[in-house]
Write a protein that holds these residues in place. Structure first.
Motif, PDB file in Angstrom:
ATOM      1  N   PRO A   3      -2.154   3.629  -5.123  1.00 48.16           N
ATOM      2  CA  PRO A   3      -1.753   2.661  -6.159  1.00 48.16           C
ATOM      3  C   PRO A   3      -1.949   3.240  -7.562  1.00 48.16           C
ATOM      4  N   LEU A   4      -1.061   2.847  -8.467  1.00 49.19           N
ATOM      5  CA  LEU A   4      -1.170   3.225  -9.877  1.00 49.19           C
ATOM      6  C   LEU A   4      -1.833   2.068 -10.610  1.00 49.19           C
ATOM      7  N   ASP A  32       6.489  -4.576 -14.341  1.00 50.62           N
ATOM      8  CA  ASP A  32       7.759  -3.903 -14.060  1.00 50.62           C
ATOM      9  C   ASP A  32       7.594  -2.403 -13.836  1.00 50.62           C
ATOM     10  N   LEU A  33       6.430  -1.867 -14.100  1.00 50.55           N
ATOM     11  CA  LEU A  33       6.190  -0.438 -13.907  1.00 50.55           C
ATOM     12  C   LEU A  33       5.833  -0.168 -12.441  1.00 50.55           C
ATOM     13  N   PRO A  34       6.011   1.059 -11.990  1.00 47.72           N
ATOM     14  CA  PRO A  34       5.746   1.369 -10.572  1.00 47.72           C
ATOM     15  C   PRO A  34       4.336   0.987 -10.157  1.00 47.72           C
ATOM     16  N   THR A  35       4.234   0.451  -8.957  1.00 53.93           N
ATOM     17  CA  THR A  35       2.932   0.027  -8.436  1.00 53.93           C
ATOM     18  C   THR A  35       2.244   1.117  -7.621  1.00 53.93           C
ATOM     19  N   ARG A  36       3.016   2.042  -7.053  1.00 50.84           N
ATOM     20  CA  ARG A  36       2.451   3.132  -6.267  1.00 50.84           C
ATOM     21  C   ARG A  36       3.143   4.448  -6.635  1.00 50.84           C
ATOM     22  N   LEU A  78       0.913   6.271 -16.568  1.00 43.84           N
ATOM     23  CA  LEU A  78       0.446   5.642 -15.336  1.00 43.84           C
ATOM     24  C   LEU A  78      -0.626   6.523 -14.719  1.00 43.84           C
ATOM     25  N   GLY A  79      -1.704   5.893 -14.234  1.00 40.28           N
ATOM     26  CA  GLY A  79      -2.800   6.685 -13.708  1.00 40.28           C
ATOM     27  C   GLY A  79      -3.415   6.107 -12.451  1.00 40.28           C
ATOM     28  N   ALA A  80      -4.230   6.918 -11.812  1.00 43.20           N
ATOM     29  CA  ALA A  80      -4.948   6.512 -10.603  1.00 43.20           C
ATOM     30  C   ALA A  80      -6.250   7.290 -10.544  1.00 43.20           C
ATOM     31  N   VAL A  81      -7.263   6.662  -9.958  1.00 41.13           N
ATOM     32  CA  VAL A  81      -8.560   7.304  -9.739  1.00 41.13           C
ATOM     33  C   VAL A  81      -8.818   7.345  -8.237  1.00 41.13           C
ATOM     34  N   ASP A  82      -9.093   8.535  -7.724  1.00 43.24           N
ATOM     35  CA  ASP A  82      -9.335   8.714  -6.297  1.00 43.24           C
ATOM     36  C   ASP A  82     -10.715   9.313  -6.075  1.00 43.24           C
ATOM     37  N   ARG A  83     -11.285   8.963  -4.925  1.00 39.17           N
ATOM     38  CA  ARG A  83     -12.515   9.604  -4.480  1.00 39.17           C
ATOM     39  C   ARG A  83     -12.160  10.741  -3.534  1.00 39.17           C
ATOM     40  N   GLU A  84     -12.781  11.879  -3.712  1.00 40.70           N
ATOM     41  CA  GLU A  84     -12.559  13.032  -2.843  1.00 40.70           C
ATOM     42  C   GLU A  84     -13.899  13.551  -2.327  1.00 40.70           C
ATOM     43  N   LEU A 123      -9.296  11.616 -11.729  1.00 46.47           N
ATOM     44  CA  LEU A 123      -8.385  10.726 -12.453  1.00 46.47           C
ATOM     45  C   LEU A 123      -7.154  11.525 -12.849  1.00 46.47           C
ATOM     46  N   ARG A 124      -5.991  11.018 -12.477  1.00 42.21           N
ATOM     47  CA  ARG A 124      -4.726  11.668 -12.808  1.00 42.21           C
ATOM     48  C   ARG A 124      -3.867  10.716 -13.631  1.00 42.21           C
TER      49      ARG A 124
END
Length: 465
Positions: free
Chosen positions: A301-302, A286-290, A397-403, A376-377
């Motif tokens: 995506p989260l 039920d939590l946000p997916t993006r 809620l978090g996400a990991v991105d490559r930069e 990671l945010r």
């Protein structure tokens, strides 16, 4: 057109001659009004299309509301309350009544008729928009001092009335005077709409649509008024009458209602509560997916849901080689100009989730430390997880991105987002406490963290392949 209109004498050609006659000083003003009409109609129709279609602007309403809520300051809130009070229904109708009575006393009856039409048209518009869209304002309307109960009603009536008064004033002024009147009126409308968005009294999209319609409606009436011979309306006297009415009504109403309005618009954080068992079972769905950016568009995506404090996750990640992102100072920002800047020393680009700033940002260099990194945010979900044993903790809620860092025009280094890093999320499941991998479609989602005062789960479980 002027040559064509001079060939015969009929009604249409007479209207064209009256508009295009070089001896008429109203022509530049009419052209400016036409340009403003086109711009305001374009804005109104664009916002209306987004509202009907549910485009990202509708999502941006919520993100911007959350964003400005985090910027709340006591002095700014008090100033916004005063601005909104000067634009409420009683003050606006007092200004309208005083100005129209004065216009009637000087026998400017056409101006009176158009002025009444500007207010009535704006009221009917907001009523129709409310019936069509059924959008409730962020803050419920108060029981007192609210003569325009429909969302956007205050802004639409205010924009229509003051824009039409500005047209009456500017009709007999020179170019400089017209610019001053136009800019003053425009800034007053923007201040009223901006204050209402800041206080949560209206959505950004609703205020934009209401202001654009009010201005377009006033310009349409103004064009119809100006094509006929002008009535003898002293511009400076009209400014004095309307301005005095605004001050005479605005100050008492502001003083009498200031405390009540401050309490009405006071922040009331809403936190969702979820049980630990529900979260582990299906509540995570039920939590946000993006992530939603400030413009309402869906971003990365989260794929991380962390239970506990952001500081506790920071401590775990530091043992795995992660480090807090550099603070955004003048020194760190200017490091993007350095010829050999390191990925771990450059500041990250700020990102918001539904208007909320990140509560934790961690970075880790990859194999090529000077050119790429992992970021990671973590953002608050405004959800608390509890259980019967008394355990409780906030959910993030978090996400990991490559930069990858690349040099733009051989001058400045900018990070290029390469997308989410699924492999990193799977590796984090091996080291984070209480970790469990679940699947959302084909994407893995990491549930991790423990409750304070509740049972801790330290075994990582992977989703089935």
């Amino acid at each position: 057109l002027l040559v064509w209109a001079a060939r015969k004498d009929d009604w249409l050609r007479r209207q064209v001659r009256s508009l295009l006659d070089p001896s008429r000083t109203e022509l530049p003003g009419l052209l400016a009004l036409c340009a403003a009409l086109i711009a305001s109609l374009w804005l109104f129709l664009g916002v209306l299309q987004d509202l009907i279609a549910g485009d990202p602007l509708v999502h941006a309403d919520h993100t911007i509301l959350h964003f400005v809520t985090r910027l709340r300051a006591d002095w700014a809130t008090q100033l916004a309350v005063v601005i909104v009070t000067f634009g409420n229904g009683i003050v606006t109708l007092f200004v309208a009544g005083t100005s129209l009575v004065w216009l009637d006393r000087i026998n400017a009856w056409r101006a009176v008729a158009y002025g009444i039409a500007s207010v009535i048209g704006a009221v009917l518009f907001t009523a129709g928009l409310d019936l069509a869209l059924h959008r409730s304002p962020p803050t419920p309307a108060g029981p007192v001092w609210n003569l325009f109960p429909f969302p956007g009603g205050h802004t639409a009536v205010l924009a229509a009335l003051y824009s039409f008064i500005a047209i009456l004033v500017a009709a007999r002024l020179q170019t400089t005077g017209r610019l001053i009147v136009a800019m003053t009126t425009f800034l007053f409308i923007v201040a009223e709409g901006g204050a209402r968005v800041y206080l949560g009294a209206g959505w950004l999209s609703t205020e934009l649509a209401a202001a654009a319609f009010g201005i377009a409606w006033a310009i349409s009436l103004g064009l119809a008024y100006l094509v006929r011979p002008l009535e003898d309306i002293p511009p400076r006297q009209l400014v004095i009458v309307a301005g005095s009415a605004l001050l005479v009504a605005g100050f008492p109403v502001s003083v009498l209602t200031h405390q009540a309005e401050r309490q009405r618009y006071a922040l009331r954080p809403v936190t969702r509560v979820m049980s630990y068992a529900s979260w582990q079972q299906d509540g995570w769905r039920d939590l946000p997916t993006r992530r939603l950016d400030l413009f309402g568009f869906a971003a990365q995506p989260l794929d991380i849901q962390w239970l506990g404090s952001a500081h506790s996750l920071e401590a775990v990640l530091q043992r795995q080689g992660w480090r807090p992102a550099p603070a955004r100072t003048w020194r760190s920002v200017l490091s993007v100009l350095a010829p050999n800047a390191d990925a771990t020393t450059l500041p990250t680009v700020p990102q918001w989730q539904n208007g909320l700033a990140s509560g934790l940002v961690m970075i880790k260099a990859t194999k090529s430390a000077s050119h790429s990194r992992l970021v990671l945010r973590l953002w608050p979900s405004q959800t608390d997880v509890v259980n019967r044993a008394g355990g409780h903790a906030p959910l993030w809620l978090g996400a990991v991105d490559r930069e990858r860092l690349r040099r733009l025009y051989s001058v400045v280094i900018v990070p290029k987002d390469l997308g989410p890093a699924e492999g990193v999320i799977r590796r984090l499941a091996d080291v984070l406490p209480g970790a469990k991998l679940v699947l959302r479609g084909t994407r893995p989602v990491l549930l991790a963290g423990t409750l304070q005062g509740g049972p801790a789960h330290h075994t990582a479980r992977r989703a089935p392949s």
